[in-house]
Design a protein around this motif. Structure first.
Motif, short mmCIF file in Angstrom:
data_model
loop_
_atom_site.label_atom_id
_atom_site.label_comp_id
_atom_site.label_asym_id
_atom_site.label_seq_id
_atom_site.Cartn_x
_atom_site.Cartn_y
_atom_site.Cartn_z
N HIS A 61 -13.75 -37.79 -98.07
CA HIS A 61 -13.27 -36.45 -98.35
C HIS A 61 -13.42 -36.13 -99.84
O HIS A 61 -13.87 -35.04 -100.21
CB HIS A 61 -11.82 -36.32 -97.88
N HIS A 87 -11.69 -42.43 -94.93
CA HIS A 87 -11.65 -40.99 -94.73
C HIS A 87 -11.33 -40.29 -96.05
O HIS A 87 -11.96 -39.26 -96.39
CB HIS A 87 -10.63 -40.64 -93.66
N HIS A 91 -15.96 -33.41 -101.98
CA HIS A 91 -15.58 -32.40 -102.96
C HIS A 91 -16.40 -32.56 -104.23
O HIS A 91 -16.71 -31.58 -104.91
CB HIS A 91 -14.09 -32.50 -103.31
#
Length: 125
Positions: free
Chosen positions: A114, A110, A118
């Motif tokens: 994530h 995760h 970005h």
């Protein structure tokens, strides 16, 4: 040796020790020697109470054995509990390790997803 005649004025030993009323009943010179016999034991002393002795002995032995049994039982329970807890911890450790590894893999996946999100924003069409 010549024997002197018996003097009636000298009191006999039984008269001195037992008193004049007993001396009158007792003969002055016994016909045969007096043999003292030991008095018979009372029935309670002659025949011991075997039931009471058995009961006391049984209670004393049971008390001693019970103390030893309690000690051995405590040692055995401690050993069994130690072994059972050790086995349970080994099993739990394996299960916890697998759960922890799965959780870490999910968290890392995760976090990587994530961060990648970005760095590369999704292309807008």
């Amino acid at each position: 040796m010549s024997q002197q005649p018996f003097d009636q004025g000298i009191p006999l030993l039984t008269e001195v020790l037992l008193g004049p009323e007993v001396a009158e009943v007792a003969p002055a010179i016994p016909a045969e020697p007096v043999v003292e016999t030991t008095p018979a034991l009372p029935p309670t002393l002659a025949q011991p109470d075997w039931d009471a002795i058995e009961a006391r002995l049984t209670q004393r032995i049971l008390h001693q054995v019970q103390g030893k049994i309690d000690h051995l039982l405590e040692e055995r329970i401690a050993h069994v509990l130690q072994t059972a807890l050790q086995n349970a911890l080994i099993g739990m450790r394996g299960a916890l390790r697998a759960d922890l590894q799965q959780s870490l893999e999910q968290i890392v996946a995760h976090a990587v997803s994530h961060e990648l999100g970005h760095l590369h924003p999704p292309a807008q069409s």
